[in-house]
Design a protein around this motif. Structure first.
Motif, PDB file in Angstrom:
ATOM      1  N   UNK A  38       9.430 -23.204   1.134  1.00  0.00           N
ATOM      2  CA  UNK A  38       9.528 -22.092   0.189  1.00  0.00           C
ATOM      3  C   UNK A  38       8.197 -21.504  -0.222  1.00  0.00           C
ATOM      4  N   UNK A  39       7.091 -22.199   0.070  1.00  0.00           N
ATOM      5  CA  UNK A  39       5.773 -21.652  -0.272  1.00  0.00           C
ATOM      6  C   UNK A  39       5.379 -20.570   0.723  1.00  0.00           C
ATOM      7  N   UNK A  40       4.471 -19.713   0.294  1.00  0.00           N
ATOM      8  CA  UNK A  40       4.008 -18.595   1.120  1.00  0.00           C
ATOM      9  C   UNK A  40       2.589 -18.822   1.599  1.00  0.00           C
ATOM     10  N   UNK A  41       2.310 -18.283   2.776  1.00  0.00           N
ATOM     11  CA  UNK A  41       0.935 -18.149   3.241  1.00  0.00           C
ATOM     12  C   UNK A  41       0.709 -16.665   3.496  1.00  0.00           C
ATOM     13  N   UNK A  42      -0.404 -16.162   2.990  1.00  0.00           N
ATOM     14  CA  UNK A  42      -0.816 -14.786   3.274  1.00  0.00           C
ATOM     15  C   UNK A  42      -1.920 -14.876   4.313  1.00  0.00           C
ATOM     16  N   UNK A  43      -1.722 -14.170   5.409  1.00  0.00           N
ATOM     17  CA  UNK A  43      -2.645 -14.232   6.535  1.00  0.00           C
ATOM     18  C   UNK A  43      -3.218 -12.845   6.785  1.00  0.00           C
ATOM     19  N   UNK A  44      -4.517 -12.811   7.031  1.00  0.00           N
ATOM     20  CA  UNK A  44      -5.153 -11.593   7.525  1.00  0.00           C
ATOM     21  C   UNK A  44      -5.481 -11.872   8.988  1.00  0.00           C
ATOM     22  N   UNK A  45      -4.816 -11.131   9.887  1.00  0.00           N
ATOM     23  CA  UNK A  45      -4.993 -11.308  11.334  1.00  0.00           C
ATOM     24  C   UNK A  45      -5.248  -9.940  11.951  1.00  0.00           C
ATOM     25  N   UNK A  46      -6.474  -9.738  12.405  1.00  0.00           N
ATOM     26  CA  UNK A  46      -6.864  -8.421  12.926  1.00  0.00           C
ATOM     27  C   UNK A  46      -6.634  -8.272  14.424  1.00  0.00           C
ATOM     28  N   UNK A  47      -6.189  -9.321  15.093  1.00  0.00           N
ATOM     29  CA  UNK A  47      -5.936  -9.247  16.524  1.00  0.00           C
ATOM     30  C   UNK A  47      -4.929  -8.134  16.814  1.00  0.00           C
ATOM     31  N   UNK A  48      -5.172  -7.286  17.821  1.00  0.00           N
ATOM     32  CA  UNK A  48      -4.249  -6.188  18.099  1.00  0.00           C
ATOM     33  C   UNK A  48      -2.839  -6.643  18.489  1.00  0.00           C
ATOM     34  N   UNK A  76       5.046  -7.518   6.358  1.00  0.00           N
ATOM     35  CA  UNK A  76       4.283  -7.301   7.571  1.00  0.00           C
ATOM     36  C   UNK A  76       3.594  -5.948   7.457  1.00  0.00           C
ATOM     37  N   UNK A  77       2.334  -5.974   7.051  1.00  0.00           N
ATOM     38  CA  UNK A  77       1.530  -4.746   6.945  1.00  0.00           C
ATOM     39  C   UNK A  77       0.189  -5.012   7.625  1.00  0.00           C
ATOM     40  N   UNK A  78       0.192  -4.905   8.946  1.00  0.00           N
ATOM     41  CA  UNK A  78      -1.010  -5.236   9.720  1.00  0.00           C
ATOM     42  C   UNK A  78      -2.252  -4.672   9.040  1.00  0.00           C
ATOM     43  N   UNK A  79      -3.289  -5.486   8.821  1.00  0.00           N
ATOM     44  CA  UNK A  79      -3.507  -6.838   9.337  1.00  0.00           C
ATOM     45  C   UNK A  79      -3.039  -7.947   8.392  1.00  0.00           C
ATOM     46  N   UNK A  80      -2.203  -7.645   7.411  1.00  0.00           N
ATOM     47  CA  UNK A  80      -1.767  -8.667   6.449  1.00  0.00           C
ATOM     48  C   UNK A  80      -0.312  -9.054   6.696  1.00  0.00           C
ATOM     49  N   UNK A  81      -0.077 -10.369   6.650  1.00  0.00           N
ATOM     50  CA  UNK A  81       1.255 -10.926   6.884  1.00  0.00           C
ATOM     51  C   UNK A  81       1.531 -11.994   5.835  1.00  0.00           C
ATOM     52  N   UNK A  82       2.725 -11.978   5.280  1.00  0.00           N
ATOM     53  CA  UNK A  82       3.149 -12.992   4.323  1.00  0.00           C
ATOM     54  C   UNK A  82       4.295 -13.765   4.961  1.00  0.00           C
ATOM     55  N   UNK A  83       4.119 -15.073   5.094  1.00  0.00           N
ATOM     56  CA  UNK A  83       5.127 -15.915   5.752  1.00  0.00           C
ATOM     57  C   UNK A  83       5.561 -17.008   4.778  1.00  0.00           C
ATOM     58  N   UNK A  84       6.873 -17.168   4.656  1.00  0.00           N
ATOM     59  CA  UNK A  84       7.438 -18.211   3.798  1.00  0.00           C
ATOM     60  C   UNK A  84       7.862 -19.376   4.667  1.00  0.00           C
ATOM     61  N   UNK A  85       7.440 -20.583   4.267  1.00  0.00           N
ATOM     62  CA  UNK A  85       7.806 -21.777   5.027  1.00  0.00           C
ATOM     63  C   UNK A  85       9.306 -22.025   4.899  1.00  0.00           C
ATOM     64  N   UNK A  86       9.919 -22.344   6.022  1.00  0.00           N
ATOM     65  CA  UNK A  86      11.370 -22.575   6.015  1.00  0.00           C
ATOM     66  C   UNK A  86      11.712 -23.753   5.118  1.00  0.00           C
ATOM     67  N   UNK A  87      12.914 -23.718   4.579  1.00  0.00           N
ATOM     68  CA  UNK A  87      13.301 -24.723   3.577  1.00  0.00           C
ATOM     69  C   UNK A  87      14.069 -25.891   4.174  1.00  0.00           C
ATOM     70  N   UNK A  88      14.412 -25.868   5.447  1.00  0.00           N
ATOM     71  CA  UNK A  88      15.149 -27.006   6.004  1.00  0.00           C
ATOM     72  C   UNK A  88      14.333 -27.820   6.952  1.00  0.00           C
TER      73      UNK A  88
END
Length: 71
Positions: free
Chosen positions: A29-39, A59-71
């Motif tokens: 349930x926690x989030x990671x915010x990633x800045x990934x500039x790779x095309x 999903x707003x390149x280069x920023x991505x917010x991913x939530x860890x799955x809960x199961x």
């Protein structure tokens, strides 16, 4: 607490391997915010989330917010 990771210009192969380790640090349930500039990131990040079961919250390149799955 959520995690922030600036992956910079890291290529998607290496980025996705590192991301796997970053996700392991999170509680479900926690989030990671990633800045990934790779095309390739706009295609690779959603595909990786679908493959692993984690949820791509935003999903707003280069920023991505991913939530860890809960199961």
């Amino acid at each position: 607490d959520n995690l922030f990771w600036d992956a910079g210009n890291m290529g998607c192969g290496e980025l996705l391997i590192e991301l796997r380790f970053k996700m392991a640090e999170l509680e479900p349930g926690q989030l990671v915010k990633i800045v990934a500039r790779d095309p390739g990131a706009p295609e690779d990040m959603p595909a990786w989330c679908k493959l692993t079961g984690h949820r791509l919250v935003k999903n707003e390149h280069p920023q991505y917010w991913i939530e860890k799955k809960t199961n």
